[in-house]
Design a protein around this motif. Structure first.
Motif, mmCIF file in Angstrom:
data_model
loop_
_atom_site.group_PDB
_atom_site.id
_atom_site.type_symbol
_atom_site.label_atom_id
_atom_site.label_comp_id
_atom_site.label_asym_id
_atom_site.label_seq_id
_atom_site.Cartn_x
_atom_site.Cartn_y
_atom_site.Cartn_z
ATOM 1 N N ARG B 209 0.836 -1.208 0.000
ATOM 2 C CA ARG B 209 0.000 0.000 0.000
ATOM 3 C C ARG B 209 0.865 1.250 0.000
ATOM 4 N N TYR B 210 1.937 1.194 0.780
ATOM 5 C CA TYR B 210 2.827 2.355 0.859
ATOM 6 C C TYR B 210 3.466 2.632 -0.496
ATOM 7 N N TYR B 212 2.270 2.044 -3.489
ATOM 8 C CA TYR B 212 1.291 2.731 -4.344
ATOM 9 C C TYR B 212 1.094 4.183 -3.904
ATOM 10 N N ALA B 213 0.981 4.394 -2.587
ATOM 11 C CA ALA B 213 0.709 5.747 -2.087
ATOM 12 C C ALA B 213 1.866 6.689 -2.392
ATOM 13 N N GLY B 216 1.799 7.541 -5.999
ATOM 14 C CA GLY B 216 0.637 8.350 -6.373
ATOM 15 C C GLY B 216 0.739 9.773 -5.864
ATOM 16 N N ASN B 217 1.222 9.959 -4.642
ATOM 17 C CA ASN B 217 1.338 11.298 -4.071
ATOM 18 C C ASN B 217 2.207 11.243 -2.814
ATOM 19 N N GLY B 282 4.112 6.760 -11.721
ATOM 20 C CA GLY B 282 3.915 6.100 -10.433
ATOM 21 C C GLY B 282 2.473 5.935 -10.009
ATOM 22 N N GLY B 283 2.272 5.041 -9.050
ATOM 23 C CA GLY B 283 0.965 4.898 -8.418
ATOM 24 C C GLY B 283 -0.018 3.975 -9.097
ATOM 25 N N ILE B 284 0.191 3.698 -10.387
ATOM 26 C CA ILE B 284 -0.752 2.853 -11.112
ATOM 27 C C ILE B 284 0.011 1.712 -11.779
#
Lengths: 502, 336
Positions: B209-210, B212-213, B216-217, B282-284
């Protein structure tokens, strides 16, 4: 009325969920300094961005010199003799002063593609001397102070030989001496028949330099007056003017003991000696202009920014908050004013966003996320906050502003906080969602949560708070019981530091 | 005001209706977007099988799988890096580092194959950790930090081996690159294990999760109490470990630890990730996408070989397919 160089009539502009401008007017005479006033979010910047061709109006017309114009983009605006000093500075740090000033209109040696840097430097030098600036034209921008950069931006705007110059908070970073230089320049511009639209929060400046003033509120035109026909109190009441209606469902909550106390919190150059406290069930409103240090103080309490001195006490015991994780562990959580910048991971799902602050709680053991618990807890919060969605796996970017804000709120509730800090919790969201968030705040307070709410919107401060802390220039200017003060008192205190004598 | 609100509601309802109505019509193109890579693979398989008699034989399929295992492992590690909006250019050099470290151990002690295995993997993990530390501590962009590490690691491999390969005669050591479990080659088994490992890391742990986060931002991640620096460092360490693993497999397959091998391996890994739809900002992104990505690259390589296409043309074809995949990705996103 023929001497109007600029007429903006009946301008309307909507953003998703917000009506930013609603039949706004602005008429500026040739060679005058025209102040544009209003609270944060009243629509001043939007109106000016429309004038500069950055936004396009949904309705209304713009005339310059009596000719109706359509301003497609900033290049058209410049050609029409409009230029603007942005509130946020945008220099190119690695380039020199003269390169920055003449960016995009470099002078060439005749018949060649080569830039005549010598001539540009000479012209820059002349401009700098005019403003009594002791800076070399070939100095790089990143060696300049913020105030100097701001002066360069002003010089750049003037160097376009514009007929209308918009100055958005031009003095926010300037010293008194530089402000006086700026005034002198503005008076010089007036003599050349240049009109200046002047946006500032500092009332003294308006009365010092402006010839007339137009006030906007909630995107609507409130009035336009010559500066001689108006005084400070009248101006403030025009800016605030709203009557408090029932849209703020402040619930009666019995306040319990003090839970959080901040003593002597300081950060050099940002805020000094901040002391305040909140009780369980209390909503503490924090008012102040942008740049007053109100967000910075709360970011320090939340561990997002460093602090140089001071202590934070929870239930009377000092806390060692070094980072956000420490704050969250102690039940302190903050909803940032910049929802997209600091609140959300837009490309991820509602569920992942809500879970993010407290994955420890939603995990089995040290590493693995308990997927079922995560799903159930996030769905429950999403339902409680009435987030409009087709499911918790929707990406956050597919939601409206109000619902995005609810996701941020849900994310902080996942921490099960005792102290909830909200920075501009309802900015940029529509009336319906706003009322829902307000009623949720009341409910949280009733359950014994302590809430600190920063807001630029005075009716919101007045409607929701038990007590109100007013900040200015990095200091606390006063803490009031809501019942003892009016909106005008708060605004006056924020603007001038004058405290209403009890 | 009441009227305004009800107006908004009806507007909202009508757009919702419009979306629902067009929903069915879009679904074909939606399907294509979602499963486009699967279709692409199926089409390639059908075409190649009909043209070449050898393509759809079990020998060739196992052969393809063995060939892609190294790029597959590198691409899976690279997926994590790219998900944090970073990039790692050093993995090709790390493959060589792993080869020579592992090679030197097995060269001197032909029975100590597991020591060699661990040596190769862990040394590369350490290199990855150093890269991650540079990024975390000095806030250098990943591109620069790994560009530096690319030449440092290459130099290290050359210095360590004195520029000469370790020629390995150990029969036992062939296990990692040439062995079989039943009919399945060991490299493929390792690839499957790495797939399962990365899948569970990315989807079932807090760390995932980290990742991805952060991609993403990063600001929102920090404001949510996530240790962005540490997570980034772990990502690069993980990528180093996987590059080391790939290096050991390669050394075992060619019976030697070569300091000059692995040049531009990072490019195939990045290509697989990008073809798989992971966003470079990033993020996706998904593990399944990366798997499809390295399968496509492997099938293209194999198919073009079987069709006797010159290796010069192969590079052009591969490049065109990468560009096409990314164009498809960005245009479909812009429309959404």
């Amino acid at each position: 009325m023929d001497d109007h160089i600029l007429e903006m009539s009946d301008i309307g502009k909507s953003f998703p969920g917000v009506r930013a401008l609603d039949h706004a007017h602005l008429n500026v005479r040739r060679g005058e300094v025209h102040a544009l006033m209003g609270e944060n979010g009243a629509g001043k910047s939007t109106l000016m961005k429309i004038l500069m061709g950055i936004y396009h109006p949904d309705q209304g017309s713009i005339s310059i010199d009596g000719h109706q114009v359509v301003i497609e983009n900033p290049a058209v605006a410049l050609r029409l003799g409009l230029s603007m000093i942005q509130q946020e500075l945008s220099p190119i740090p690695e380039m020199t002063v003269s390169e920055n000033i003449f960016l995009g209109r470099e002078e060439l040696y005749r018949g060649t593609p080569f830039v005549n840097q010598k001539s540009l430097n000479a012209r820059t030098k002349k401009l700098l001397e005019e403003f009594k600036m002791r800076v070399s034209p070939s100095a790089k921008m990143n060696t300049l102070s913020v105030a100097q950069i701001q002066m360069i931006e002003i010089i750049k705007a003037i160097s376009y030989n514009s007929r209308i110059i918009i100055m958005d908070e031009p003095t926010s970073a300037l010293s008194d001496e530089e402000v006086n230089n700026l005034y002198e320049t503005i008076r010089g511009l007036k003599r050349k028949d240049v009109a200046v639209v002047y946006i500032s929060h500092r009332l003294e400046e308006i009365f010092e330099i402006a010839d007339s003033v137009t006030v906007l509120r909630d995107g609507q035109f409130i009035g336009s007056e010559p500066i001689g026909a108006i005084d400070k109190d009248r101006l403030i009441s025009m800016m605030v003017g709203r009557e408090l209606t029932n849209i703020f469902p402040k619930q009666r909550v019995e306040l319990k003991g003090e839970i959080l106390a901040v003593r002597g919190l300081s950060r050099t150059g940002v805020f000094q000696d901040i002391s305040f406290s909140v009780r369980k069930g209390e909503i503490l409103g924090v008012a102040g202009l942008i740049g007053s240090g109100r967000s910075e103080v709360m970011r320090a309490v939340y561990g997002l920014d460093q602090r140089d001195a001071g202590e934070i006490l929870l239930d009377g015991k000092p806390l060692d908050i070094r980072n956000v994780k420490d704050a969250i562990r102690h039940g302190i959580v903050m909803v940032n004013e910049d929802r997209k910048g600091y609140g959300l991971v837009l490309c991820r799902s509602i569920k992942e966003n809500i879970a993010l602050s407290n994955l420890d709680y939603l995990s089995r053991g040290k590493f693995f996320v308990n997927l079922r618990k995560e799903k159930e807890a996030c769905a429950k919060l999403a339902k409680e906050l009435m987030i409009k969605m087709s499911g918790i796996n929707d990406t956050v970017e597919s939601l409206s502003g109000g619902n995005q804000q609810k996701v941020v709120l849900a994310k902080s509730l996942m921490v099960m906080p005792d102290i909830l800090i909200l920075d501009e919790p309802t900015r940029g969201i529509d009336v319906g969602a706003k009322a829902e968030i307000h009623s949720l705040m009341g409910e949280f307070a009733r359950k014994g949560m302590a809430i600190i709410m920063i807001s630029s919107e005075l009716p919101e401060i007045m409607g929701m708070s038990d007590r109100i802390m007013v900040m200015g220039e990095g200091k606390i200017r006063g803490i009031f019981n809501r019942k003892d003060v009016t909106q005008e008192d708060i605004l006056k205190c924020a603007l001038t530091g004058e405290v209403k004598s009890a | 005001m009441l009227r305004k609100q009800s107006k908004k509601e009806t507007a909202g309802a009508s757009t919702a209706q419009a979306m629902a109505a067009s929903g069915r019509r879009i679904s074909v193109s939606d399907m294509l977007r979602k499963y486009g890579l699967v279709f692409a693979i199926l089409i390639m398989v059908v075409v190649l099988s009909s043209i070449s008699g050898t393509f759809f034989t079990s020998t060739n399929i196992i052969n393809v799988l063995r060939q892609i295992s190294i790029n597959g492992i590198l691409a899976l590690g690279m997926t994590f890096v790219i998900l944090t909006s970073g990039i790692d250019l050093s993995v090709g050099s790390l493959v060589a580092v792993s080869g020579v470290v592992c090679g030197s151990i097995v060269f001197n002690n032909p029975d100590a194959i597991w020591l060699g295995f661990l040596g190769g993997v862990l040394v590369c993990g350490l290199f990855g950790a150093i890269t991650g530390f540079m990024i975390m501590k000095f806030r250098i962009p990943g591109f620069i930090a790994t560009l530096a590490m690319m030449t440092i690691a290459r130099g290290f491999a050359l210095v360590y081996s004195d520029g000469r390969p370790y020629v390995l005669t150990s029969e036992k050591f062939k296990l990692f690159g040439q062995g079989y479990v039943g009919i399945i080659p060991v490299p493929v088994v390792i690839l499957i294990i790495v797939v399962l490992l990365t899948l569970s890391l990315l989807y079932y742990t807090k760390f995932g999760r980290y990742v991805y986060a952060i991609g993403g931002n990063p600001n929102a991640a920090r404001a949510s109490g996530i240790n962005v620096g540490l997570t980034t460092m772990i990502v690069y360490t993980l990528n180093g470990l996987l590059a080391g693993l790939a290096g050991v497999i390669l050394a075992s397959r060619i019976n030697s630890g070569q300091p000059a091998i692995g040049v531009s391996y990072e490019m195939d890994a990045i290509a697989a990730v990008v073809i798989g739809g992971t966003s470079l900002s990033g993020g996706i992104g998904k593990i399944s996408g990366t798997i499809l990505g390295f399968l496509i690259i492997g099938i293209i390589n194999n198919g073009l070989n079987l069709l006797n296409v010159s290796s010069y043309y192969q590079q052009i074809v591969k490049g065109l397919i990468i560009a096409g995949a990314v164009i498809l990705d960005t245009t479909s996103k812009r429309r959404a």
